[in-house]
Design a protein around this motif. Structure first.
Motif, short mmCIF file in Angstrom:
data_model
loop_
_atom_site.label_atom_id
_atom_site.label_comp_id
_atom_site.label_asym_id
_atom_site.label_seq_id
_atom_site.Cartn_x
_atom_site.Cartn_y
_atom_site.Cartn_z
N PRO A 164 62.15 19.35 80.48
CA PRO A 164 62.79 19.65 81.63
C PRO A 164 64.05 20.81 81.35
CG PRO A 164 63.39 17.55 81.31
CD PRO A 164 62.39 17.91 80.19
N PHE A 165 64.23 21.56 82.56
CA PHE A 165 65.68 22.15 82.55
C PHE A 165 66.68 21.18 82.39
CE2 PHE A 165 63.08 25.91 82.60
CZ PHE A 165 63.62 27.03 82.95
N GLY A 166 67.86 21.61 82.06
CA GLY A 166 69.12 20.69 81.89
C GLY A 166 70.04 20.97 83.11
N LEU A 167 69.39 21.59 84.10
CA LEU A 167 70.21 21.56 85.39
C LEU A 167 69.21 21.51 86.58
CD1 LEU A 167 69.43 24.68 86.14
CD2 LEU A 167 71.45 25.34 84.55
N SER A 168 69.54 21.45 87.65
CA SER A 168 68.85 21.22 89.11
C SER A 168 68.27 22.48 89.42
CB SER A 168 69.82 20.41 90.10
OG SER A 168 70.20 19.54 89.77
N VAL A 169 67.33 23.24 88.70
CA VAL A 169 66.79 24.39 88.92
C VAL A 169 66.01 24.44 90.25
CG1 VAL A 169 64.99 24.15 87.61
CG2 VAL A 169 65.91 26.10 87.72
N ALA A 170 65.34 23.47 90.55
CA ALA A 170 64.49 23.44 91.60
C ALA A 170 65.32 23.49 92.99
CB ALA A 170 63.51 22.20 91.87
N ASP A 171 66.74 22.89 93.00
CA ASP A 171 67.41 22.63 94.05
C ASP A 171 68.31 23.95 94.28
OD1 ASP A 171 67.21 19.97 95.43
OD2 ASP A 171 67.96 19.27 93.44
N THR A 172 68.57 24.46 93.16
CA THR A 172 69.27 25.72 93.10
C THR A 172 68.56 26.90 93.58
OG1 THR A 172 70.65 24.96 91.25
CG2 THR A 172 70.68 27.28 91.67
N MET A 173 67.42 27.09 93.13
CA MET A 173 66.51 28.20 93.59
C MET A 173 66.20 27.76 95.04
SD MET A 173 66.43 30.22 91.20
CE MET A 173 65.12 31.25 92.00
N CYS A 174 65.97 26.71 95.45
CA CYS A 174 65.57 26.44 96.90
C CYS A 174 66.70 26.81 97.80
CB CYS A 174 65.27 24.94 97.01
SG CYS A 174 64.14 24.70 98.81
N GLY A 175 67.98 26.30 97.34
CA GLY A 175 69.01 26.75 98.27
C GLY A 175 69.49 28.20 98.45
N ASN A 176 69.32 29.00 97.43
CA ASN A 176 69.61 30.10 97.25
C ASN A 176 68.37 30.94 98.19
OD1 ASN A 176 71.67 31.53 95.65
ND2 ASN A 176 70.69 29.86 94.39
N HIS A 177 67.19 30.39 98.20
CA HIS A 177 66.07 30.91 99.00
C HIS A 177 66.35 30.78 100.25
CE1 HIS A 177 62.85 31.02 95.48
NE2 HIS A 177 63.52 31.90 95.71
#
Length: 385
Positions: A164-177
């Motif tokens: 897994p990525f070492g950060l909340s990449v799904a949350d971050t991308m979704c928030g930006n979207h």
């Protein structure tokens, strides 16, 4: 400097990361973001900590995502509080939520109900996997979404298993979207005068994040990505020498480029075995091992000097302590200080956007639960409900 979204009112019924991140982006651009929180305890992220770090009883994570917002405490099951919230909706430009499917319908604050209160409302919804279908009620948590989207098959070596990525990449991308969709909805409303529903999900955002490699997979006979066996290889679909290499005193990153030019720069003859560029992907493990044996013989700075003079794209591999000593990072002024109501200073990042050559800074930290109730009740005439 007047910010682009000044004068806009955003009501944020969100918790944890993706929805509040979108609110943070809007606040950075000048919107007035009011968090609607349950009384006393507030939203759940106040107690969700990274490394168990807290500032004045709220997690540092909560402060990171909710700076420059106001808090309005309301019990949505209380008829009087719900009526106050509805009056706020009547005055708002945008409202967002990330409740489970069906929750806002039960409360009476779904899109159609909100549009009946305010026909021009822009209504943003975050879900884990959409509001319908077999995964609709699964927990929308970042690691789970990374695992269900195929993302964990791209990092590390082929011997590592899923990484897994070492950060909340799904949350971050979704928030930006979500922020992107809300801004587009503002333009739509300006043309039509009507409310707009904006929906995003963690799953769809994480699939979109992989658009390059998924397009490759879909047009390459549905063959799975093959990670290199060489540790440090940076991309499942790119040829050698792309990746990170040990040097005598650290690490060196090599980007894509003409392999013959790079080999010549490091003093490696590949003409006999890897003359054709078609072999640079299929034989990337052998090339990686060959290059590794040479690169480890010199210090990082020696390689940087040699490779940059040869026009090869390369970089040192820095840790956080080293990053913040770099002149380029200092000149970016990417870090700002915010202060809590009790004058505690928190260092955090700023918006990466510049408007008319001006950087966007914020002095306010995240609010205490209900800290804005008195002012908001007076401003919007909510006392006499």
């Amino acid at each position: 400097m007047k910010r682009p979204l000044e004068g806009l009112i955003v009501l944020e019924f969100c918790q944890f990361l993706a929805g509040p991140l979108a609110g943070l982006k809007l606040a950075d651009l000048g919107a007035r973001v009011i968090k609607i929180e349950r009384p006393v305890k507030g939203e759940a992220c106040r107690q969700l900590a990274i490394k168990n770090l807290f500032v004045e009883n709220d997690s540092l994570l909560f402060h990171t995502i909710n700076r420059d917002k106001e808090s309005y405490a309301a019990d949505l099951k209380n008829p009087e509080d719900l009526e106050r919230v509805k009056k706020l909706i009547a005055k708002a430009d945008i409202m967002t939520h990330n409740f489970r499917p069906g929750v806002m319908e039960k409360i009476g604050l779904d899109f159609e109900s909100a549009k009946a209160i305010n026909p021009k409302i822009i209504y943003g919804v975050v879900t884990g996997y959409g509001d319908k279908g077999p995964w609709a009620n699964k927990p929308g948590q970042d690691l789970l979404v990374q695992s269900l989207s195929g993302l964990t098959q791209l990092t590390g070596t082929k011997n590592d298993g899923p990484v897994p990525f070492g950060l909340s990449v799904a949350d971050t991308m979704c928030g930006n979207h979500l922020a992107q969709g809300l801004l587009a909805a503002l333009l739509k409303r300006a043309k039509t005068g009507k409310g707009v529903l904006v929906e995003v999900s963690l799953l769809e955002s994480t699939l979109d994040l992989q658009f390059e490699v998924l397009t490759t997979y879909l047009n390459d006979g549905a063959r799975l990505p093959q990670r290199s066996a060489v540790r440090g290889s940076g991309h499942a679909y790119l040829s050698a020498p792309y990746g990170i290499y040990h040097t005598a005193d650290g690490y060196l990153a090599l980007a894509m480029g003409n392999l013959h030019n790079i080999a010549a720069a490091i003093g490696c003859d590949i003409s006999e075995h890897f003359a054709e560029s078609s072999s640079w992907f299929d034989k990337r493990d052998e090339i990686g091992v060959l290059f590794s044996g040479i690169i480890v013989q010199k210090n990082t700075e020696e390689w940087i000097y040699i490779l940059e003079h040869a026009g090869v794209w390369c970089a040192r591999v820095l840790n956080y302590q080293e990053v913040f000593h770099q002149d380029a990072v200092k000149q970016a002024e990417a870090i700002q200080s915010v202060k809590t109501s009790q004058n505690t200073e928190i260092k955090t990042t700023r918006s990466p956007i510049k408007i008319n050559e001006s950087r966007l800074y914020s002095a306010k930290s995240a609010p205490k639960v209900g800290a804005g109730n008195t002012l908001i009740n007076q401003e919007f005439n909510l006392e006499n409900i």
